[in-house]
Structures are given as structure tokens and as C-alpha cells.
Design a protein around this motif. Sequence first.
Motif, mmCIF file in Angstrom:
data_model
loop_
_atom_site.group_PDB
_atom_site.id
_atom_site.type_symbol
_atom_site.label_atom_id
_atom_site.label_comp_id
_atom_site.label_asym_id
_atom_site.label_seq_id
_atom_site.Cartn_x
_atom_site.Cartn_y
_atom_site.Cartn_z
ATOM 1 N N GLU A 88 59.563 63.157 54.897
ATOM 2 C CA GLU A 88 59.354 64.596 54.773
ATOM 3 C C GLU A 88 60.718 65.359 54.311
ATOM 4 O O GLU A 88 60.219 66.174 53.049
ATOM 5 C CB GLU A 88 59.203 64.998 55.743
ATOM 6 C CG GLU A 88 57.816 64.343 56.466
ATOM 7 C CD GLU A 88 57.191 65.265 57.912
ATOM 8 O OE1 GLU A 88 57.275 66.052 57.815
ATOM 9 O OE2 GLU A 88 56.488 64.618 58.563
ATOM 10 N N SER A 91 60.645 63.706 50.251
ATOM 11 C CA SER A 91 59.702 65.239 50.593
ATOM 12 C C SER A 91 60.384 66.435 49.678
ATOM 13 O O SER A 91 59.751 67.492 48.477
ATOM 14 C CB SER A 91 58.218 65.336 50.289
ATOM 15 O OG SER A 91 58.230 63.933 50.882
ATOM 16 N N ALA A 92 60.843 67.251 51.088
ATOM 17 C CA ALA A 92 61.224 68.682 50.288
ATOM 18 C C ALA A 92 62.447 68.905 49.440
ATOM 19 O O ALA A 92 62.418 69.961 49.156
ATOM 20 C CB ALA A 92 61.753 69.462 52.150
ATOM 21 N N LEU A 94 63.224 67.065 46.895
ATOM 22 C CA LEU A 94 62.593 67.183 45.735
ATOM 23 C C LEU A 94 61.455 68.203 45.076
ATOM 24 O O LEU A 94 61.555 68.373 43.947
ATOM 25 C CB LEU A 94 61.429 65.548 45.707
ATOM 26 C CG LEU A 94 62.695 64.402 45.488
ATOM 27 C CD1 LEU A 94 61.759 62.962 46.066
ATOM 28 C CD2 LEU A 94 63.743 64.219 44.333
ATOM 29 N N ASP A 95 60.734 68.141 45.983
ATOM 30 C CA ASP A 95 59.966 69.509 45.916
ATOM 31 C C ASP A 95 60.807 71.435 45.790
ATOM 32 O O ASP A 95 60.391 71.789 44.800
ATOM 33 C CB ASP A 95 58.835 70.414 46.554
ATOM 34 C CG ASP A 95 57.870 69.121 46.704
ATOM 35 O OD1 ASP A 95 57.784 68.426 46.435
ATOM 36 O OD2 ASP A 95 57.192 69.102 48.006
ATOM 37 N N SER A 96 62.081 71.036 45.857
ATOM 38 C CA SER A 96 62.999 72.038 45.980
ATOM 39 C C SER A 96 63.707 72.268 44.728
ATOM 40 O O SER A 96 64.507 73.203 44.603
ATOM 41 C CB SER A 96 63.688 73.085 47.170
ATOM 42 O OG SER A 96 64.284 71.130 47.497
ATOM 43 N N ARG A 97 63.937 70.476 44.025
ATOM 44 C CA ARG A 97 65.126 70.304 43.296
ATOM 45 C C ARG A 97 64.014 71.632 41.601
ATOM 46 O O ARG A 97 63.168 70.707 41.417
ATOM 47 C CB ARG A 97 65.139 69.277 42.768
ATOM 48 C CG ARG A 97 66.168 69.157 43.779
ATOM 49 C CD ARG A 97 66.671 67.667 43.540
ATOM 50 N NE ARG A 97 67.617 68.129 42.417
ATOM 51 C CZ ARG A 97 69.094 66.966 42.305
ATOM 52 N NH1 ARG A 97 68.168 65.471 43.104
ATOM 53 N NH2 ARG A 97 69.499 67.452 42.222
#
Length: 97
Positions: A88, A91-92, A94-97
Motif C-alpha cells: 500500500e 502504491s501511494a 507511486l501515485d503521488s509521484r
Amino acid sequence: LVNDFFIGLVAMKYVWVIFPLVCEGFSRLSPKAANVAFALIIVGFAACVTASYLELKLWDPNPALIQAFKSRAIALLKTYYFVGGMPEAVSAFLDSR
């Protein structure tokens, strides 16, 4: 999680199958034969350790190749330390990059 599962399977196989068979086999040997078998196991283990050490000692790494990947590997390792390796969190991150 997958590695933990397979390590658990190997440990379970060792505890429930291999160890009892080895104990039973050694209990059926005469003391002299058991000592010879034990000595052969120790010599085999020493040979494996020596071969592994010599392979590491004789292996000549390419310094240019190591330098080429060193900075990238250190950056990835720092990212792993920061994120923590949890799914998790990864994922968080990578989503924020």
C-alpha cells in the motif's frame, strides 16, 4: 508473503519428513558407521564452503560496470527505505509521484 509461505513449507518438510528419516537412519547404523557418515558430511560441508569462498575470491568484478550502476542502486535503495516496501505504501508513493 510468498517467500514466507515457501520457507514455511520447506521448514515443515524438514521437521516432519527429513529430520525423522535422518534420525531413524542414524539410529540403525553402528556407532563406527555413524561416525564415518558424520565425518563425510562434515568434509562435504567444508568442501562446499571452500568452493564457495574460492568462487567469490577468484571472481573478478568489472569496476566500471559497478560504478555505472552504483548511484542508481543507492537511489533505489534509499527509495525502498523511505517507502518501506509495503504494497500500500508503494502504491501511494507511486501515485503521488
